[in-house]
Design a protein around this motif. Structure first.
Motif, PDB file in Angstrom:
ATOM      1  N   ALA A 299       0.834  -1.206   0.000  1.00 20.27           N
ATOM      2  CA  ALA A 299       0.000   0.000   0.000  1.00 20.27           C
ATOM      3  C   ALA A 299       0.867   1.255   0.000  1.00 20.27           C
ATOM      4  O   ALA A 299       2.056   1.205   0.311  1.00 20.27           O
ATOM      5  CB  ALA A 299      -0.908   0.005   1.220  1.00 20.27           C
TER       6      ALA A 299
ATOM      7  N   PHE B  64      -0.466   7.783  -0.106  1.00 21.62           N
ATOM      8  CA  PHE B  64      -0.751   7.349   1.266  1.00 21.62           C
ATOM      9  C   PHE B  64      -2.245   7.103   1.486  1.00 21.62           C
ATOM     10  O   PHE B  64      -3.076   7.968   1.200  1.00 21.62           O
ATOM     11  CB  PHE B  64      -0.246   8.401   2.268  1.00 21.62           C
ATOM     12  CG  PHE B  64      -0.554   8.050   3.696  1.00 21.62           C
ATOM     13  CD1 PHE B  64       0.037   6.953   4.302  1.00 21.62           C
ATOM     14  CD2 PHE B  64      -1.454   8.800   4.433  1.00 21.62           C
ATOM     15  CE1 PHE B  64      -0.253   6.615   5.621  1.00 21.62           C
ATOM     16  CE2 PHE B  64      -1.759   8.480   5.750  1.00 21.62           C
ATOM     17  CZ  PHE B  64      -1.156   7.377   6.342  1.00 21.62           C
ATOM     18  N   ASP B  65      -2.559   5.900   1.949  1.00 18.12           N
ATOM     19  CA  ASP B  65      -3.939   5.471   2.239  1.00 18.12           C
ATOM     20  C   ASP B  65      -4.828   5.393   0.993  1.00 18.12           C
ATOM     21  O   ASP B  65      -6.052   5.260   1.118  1.00 18.12           O
ATOM     22  CB  ASP B  65      -4.614   6.396   3.272  1.00 18.12           C
ATOM     23  CG  ASP B  65      -4.355   5.934   4.720  1.00 18.12           C
ATOM     24  OD1 ASP B  65      -3.666   4.911   4.918  1.00 18.12           O
ATOM     25  OD2 ASP B  65      -4.845   6.617   5.646  1.00 18.12           O
TER      26      ASP B  65
ATOM     27  N   GLY C  69       4.066  -4.993   6.645  1.00 18.61           N
ATOM     28  CA  GLY C  69       3.934  -3.958   5.613  1.00 18.61           C
ATOM     29  C   GLY C  69       3.547  -4.550   4.277  1.00 18.61           C
ATOM     30  O   GLY C  69       3.534  -3.873   3.250  1.00 18.61           O
TER      31      GLY C  69
ATOM     32  N   GLY D 206       0.569  -6.207   3.889  1.00 21.96           N
ATOM     33  CA  GLY D 206      -0.875  -6.447   3.943  1.00 21.96           C
ATOM     34  C   GLY D 206      -1.237  -7.824   4.453  1.00 21.96           C
ATOM     35  O   GLY D 206      -2.167  -8.461   3.945  1.00 21.96           O
TER      36      GLY D 206
ATOM     37  N   GLU E 103      -9.660  -4.862   8.788  1.00 24.41           N
ATOM     38  CA  GLU E 103      -8.502  -3.990   9.018  1.00 24.41           C
ATOM     39  C   GLU E 103      -8.737  -3.057  10.202  1.00 24.41           C
ATOM     40  O   GLU E 103      -7.807  -2.748  10.951  1.00 24.41           O
ATOM     41  CB  GLU E 103      -8.211  -3.171   7.753  1.00 24.41           C
ATOM     42  CG  GLU E 103      -7.500  -3.947   6.664  1.00 24.41           C
ATOM     43  CD  GLU E 103      -6.075  -4.288   7.067  1.00 24.41           C
ATOM     44  OE1 GLU E 103      -5.907  -5.201   7.901  1.00 24.41           O
ATOM     45  OE2 GLU E 103      -5.145  -3.649   6.567  1.00 24.41           O
TER      46      GLU E 103
ATOM     47  N   HIS F 278      -8.989   1.389   6.532  1.00 21.49           N
ATOM     48  CA  HIS F 278      -8.458   1.808   5.231  1.00 21.49           C
ATOM     49  C   HIS F 278      -8.551   0.656   4.222  1.00 21.49           C
ATOM     50  O   HIS F 278      -8.331  -0.497   4.553  1.00 21.49           O
ATOM     51  CB  HIS F 278      -7.032   2.361   5.356  1.00 21.49           C
ATOM     52  CG  HIS F 278      -6.105   1.473   6.116  1.00 21.49           C
ATOM     53  ND1 HIS F 278      -5.884   1.600   7.468  1.00 21.49           N
ATOM     54  CD2 HIS F 278      -5.371   0.433   5.708  1.00 21.49           C
ATOM     55  CE1 HIS F 278      -5.046   0.664   7.859  1.00 21.49           C
ATOM     56  NE2 HIS F 278      -4.714  -0.062   6.805  1.00 21.49           N
TER      57      HIS F 278
ATOM     58  N   ASP G 287      -6.813   0.395   1.304  1.00 20.93           N
ATOM     59  CA  ASP G 287      -5.730   0.343   0.308  1.00 20.93           C
ATOM     60  C   ASP G 287      -4.998  -0.989   0.224  1.00 20.93           C
ATOM     61  O   ASP G 287      -4.289  -1.243  -0.755  1.00 20.93           O
ATOM     62  CB  ASP G 287      -4.741   1.511   0.490  1.00 20.93           C
ATOM     63  CG  ASP G 287      -4.183   1.629   1.897  1.00 20.93           C
ATOM     64  OD1 ASP G 287      -4.638   0.906   2.799  1.00 20.93           O
ATOM     65  OD2 ASP G 287      -3.274   2.456   2.095  1.00 20.93           O
ATOM     66  N   ASN G 288      -5.139  -1.876   1.211  1.00 15.27           N
ATOM     67  CA  ASN G 288      -4.597  -3.233   1.098  1.00 15.27           C
ATOM     68  C   ASN G 288      -5.658  -4.226   0.627  1.00 15.27           C
ATOM     69  O   ASN G 288      -5.377  -5.079  -0.218  1.00 15.27           O
ATOM     70  CB  ASN G 288      -4.044  -3.738   2.445  1.00 15.27           C
ATOM     71  CG  ASN G 288      -2.741  -3.092   2.839  1.00 15.27           C
ATOM     72  OD1 ASN G 288      -2.671  -2.356   3.808  1.00 15.27           O
ATOM     73  ND2 ASN G 288      -1.684  -3.367   2.103  1.00 15.27           N
TER      74      ASN G 288
ATOM     75  N   THR H 157       1.137  -1.585  12.095  1.00 17.16           N
ATOM     76  CA  THR H 157       0.506  -0.484  11.348  1.00 17.16           C
ATOM     77  C   THR H 157      -0.019   0.570  12.322  1.00 17.16           C
ATOM     78  O   THR H 157       0.103   1.773  12.089  1.00 17.16           O
ATOM     79  CB  THR H 157      -0.634  -1.046  10.478  1.00 17.16           C
ATOM     80  OG1 THR H 157      -0.089  -2.070   9.646  1.00 17.16           O
ATOM     81  CG2 THR H 157      -1.268   0.021   9.619  1.00 17.16           C
TER      82      THR H 157
ATOM     83  N   ARG I 155       1.129   4.489  12.180  1.00 15.78           N
ATOM     84  CA  ARG I 155       0.158   5.552  11.880  1.00 15.78           C
ATOM     85  C   ARG I 155       0.298   6.711  12.865  1.00 15.78           C
ATOM     86  O   ARG I 155      -0.080   7.837  12.563  1.00 15.78           O
ATOM     87  CB  ARG I 155      -1.279   5.006  11.881  1.00 15.78           C
ATOM     88  CG  ARG I 155      -1.544   4.078  10.704  1.00 15.78           C
ATOM     89  CD  ARG I 155      -2.987   3.638  10.617  1.00 15.78           C
ATOM     90  NE  ARG I 155      -3.861   4.612   9.993  1.00 15.78           N
ATOM     91  CZ  ARG I 155      -3.965   4.824   8.682  1.00 15.78           C
ATOM     92  NH1 ARG I 155      -3.219   4.141   7.838  1.00 15.78           N
ATOM     93  NH2 ARG I 155      -4.789   5.727   8.199  1.00 15.78           N
TER      94      ARG I 155
ATOM     95  N   ARG J   3       8.317   7.780   8.720  1.00 14.90           N
ATOM     96  CA  ARG J   3       8.257   6.343   9.032  1.00 14.90           C
ATOM     97  C   ARG J   3       9.601   5.640   8.843  1.00 14.90           C
ATOM     98  O   ARG J   3       9.840   4.594   9.457  1.00 14.90           O
ATOM     99  CB  ARG J   3       7.213   5.682   8.149  1.00 14.90           C
ATOM    100  CG  ARG J   3       5.808   5.990   8.615  1.00 14.90           C
ATOM    101  CD  ARG J   3       4.822   5.305   7.735  1.00 14.90           C
ATOM    102  NE  ARG J   3       3.517   5.203   8.363  1.00 14.90           N
ATOM    103  CZ  ARG J   3       2.468   4.642   7.783  1.00 14.90           C
ATOM    104  NH1 ARG J   3       2.587   4.126   6.569  1.00 14.90           N
ATOM    105  NH2 ARG J   3       1.315   4.577   8.402  1.00 14.90           N
TER     106      ARG J   3
ATOM    107  N   GLY K 294       3.630  -0.268   2.487  1.00 17.22           N
ATOM    108  CA  GLY K 294       2.618  -0.075   3.523  1.00 17.22           C
ATOM    109  C   GLY K 294       3.185   0.727   4.668  1.00 17.22           C
ATOM    110  O   GLY K 294       3.872   1.744   4.466  1.00 17.22           O
ATOM    111  N   ALA K 295       2.956   0.245   5.884  1.00 16.55           N
ATOM    112  CA  ALA K 295       3.476   0.934   7.067  1.00 16.55           C
ATOM    113  C   ALA K 295       4.864   0.441   7.442  1.00 16.55           C
ATOM    114  O   ALA K 295       5.405   0.833   8.463  1.00 16.55           O
ATOM    115  CB  ALA K 295       2.508   0.710   8.220  1.00 16.55           C
ATOM    116  N   GLY K 296       5.462  -0.461   6.592  1.00 18.83           N
ATOM    117  CA  GLY K 296       6.760  -1.031   6.877  1.00 18.83           C
ATOM    118  C   GLY K 296       6.633  -2.223   7.810  1.00 18.83           C
ATOM    119  O   GLY K 296       5.542  -2.526   8.288  1.00 18.83           O
TER     120      GLY K 296
END
Ligand SMILES: Nc1ncnc2c1ncn2[C@@H]1O[C@H](COP(=O)(O)OP(=O)(O)O)[C@@H](O)[C@H]1O
Ligand SMILES: N[C@@H](CCOP(=O)(O)O)C(=O)O
Length: 293
Positions: free
Chosen positions: A11, A17-18, A84, A86, A120, A128, A130-131, A168, A172, A219, A245-247
């Motif tokens: 993502a 982002f998002d 990250g 998903g 999620e 969200h 996005d994944n 995640t 965030r 991040r 994604g968020a890593g």
């Protein structure tokens, strides 16, 4: 049992982002379902010891609830949690597709996206899309409050996953709450460039469009070796590198002939920082697939 394979996803892609996401051809989660009076969950595979089997705490429980589809659910994790990539979304996406089929609910794939996103919300606090959108629909997806736009794409990627855990929810918390107009202008340009690149399967445009000066730098501090690994991938022929994604996974886009080299350069760079990692040589692929018994 009805079986669904749902792919890992990446993502954000820097500038989205998002909003942006892509399905990866591998790894993937496999979810098996059969009708039952109440929902039970069994988890095996990568990182399963860290994943709750309580339906209130597992992403698939919220999906079964939303579809009013109680089932005996078996999740075989191919995607490590807090990666990250998903992981939690892939299970939710697979469950949404599987339970829709099992109970003949008649929802379209697009209608299943917000249902899977409820899973999620259980783990990250936000629903969200996005994944779950690319995991269900495949290709490149643009998820906005008005709905999801999907584009088929096929572009080589390396997803390099270090032995670091970043949830995640935590990632965030470090997202900046304000941005400048200059950064807004830059982000719009990059997002438009990336989207055009997806339509053309063009790693050069996609890589350029992955630049982001808003969320990614904040991040990156959570990932040991991020700058070194990013630079190593670029030196090895990657056209763009960002946090997946968020890593903590790091995503690199590249031409096909450079993919192997990019993967080993990223692994070497993590190793030089004293971090164990694995690299998936993958590409943008299809969404969840159903396998009937
Ligand atoms: N089916 C599931 N698959 C993976 N993680 C799950 C699942 N259900 C709940 N979780 C929880 O979600 C968290 C991981 O989700 P998240 O932080 O979003 O990571 P990822 O980027 O890998 O999806 C972990 O705390 C994990 O226990
Ligand atoms: N847009 C979300 C995406 C999180 O993806 P994950 O693969 O890390 O769960 C975010 O960046 O927070």
């Amino acid at each position: 049992m009805l079986t669904v394979r749902a792919p890992a996803t990446s993502a954000n892609l820097g500038s989205g982002f998002d909003v942006f996401g892509v399905a990866l051809s591998h790894p993937a989660d496999v979810v098996r379902v059969e009708r039952a009076d109440r929902t039970t969950i069994e988890v095996t595979g990568a990182g399963s010891q860290y994943i709750p089997e309580d339906p209130e705490k597992n992403t698939v429980g919220a999906v079964a609830e939303a579809l009013d589809a109680p089932a005996r659910i078996k999740i075989d994790k191919g995607i490590r949690p807090a990666s990250g990539l998903g992981s939690s979304a892939a299970s939710a996406a697979a469950a949404a597709v599987a339970l829709n089929e099992l109970y003949d609910r008649g929802k379209t794939r697009k209608e299943l996206v917000p249902i899977a996103a409820k899973g999620e919300a259980v783990v990250s606090g936000d629903a969200h899309d996005d994944n779950v959108a690319p995991s269900i629909l495949g290709g490149f997806t643009i998820a906005t409050p008005d709905g999801v736009t999907q584009v088929d794409a096929s572009v080589p990627l390396v997803a390099c996953l270090p032995e670091i855990v970043v949830s995640t929810r935590d990632a965030r918390r470090v997202v900046p709450t304000e941005t400048s107009v200059d950064q807004l202008v830059e982000t719009v340009g990059n997002a438009a460039t990336l989207t055009t690149g997806m339509h053309r399967d063009d790693p050069e445009l996609i890589g350029r469009g992955m630049e982001d000066t808003v969320v990614t730098p904040a991040r990156a501090k959570l990932i040991d070796g991020y700058s070194e690994v990013r630079q190593a991938a670029l030196d090895a022929g990657s056209t763009g590198v960002t946090i997946s994604g968020a890593g903590p996974a790091i995503l690199a886009v590249c031409p096909e002939h450079d993919r192997k080299h990019v993967a080993s350069a990223m692994l070497d760079a993590f190793e030089a920082e004293g971090v164990d990692a694995r690299a998936y040589q993958t590409r943008i692929g299809q969404g969840a697939t159903v396998h009937h018994p």
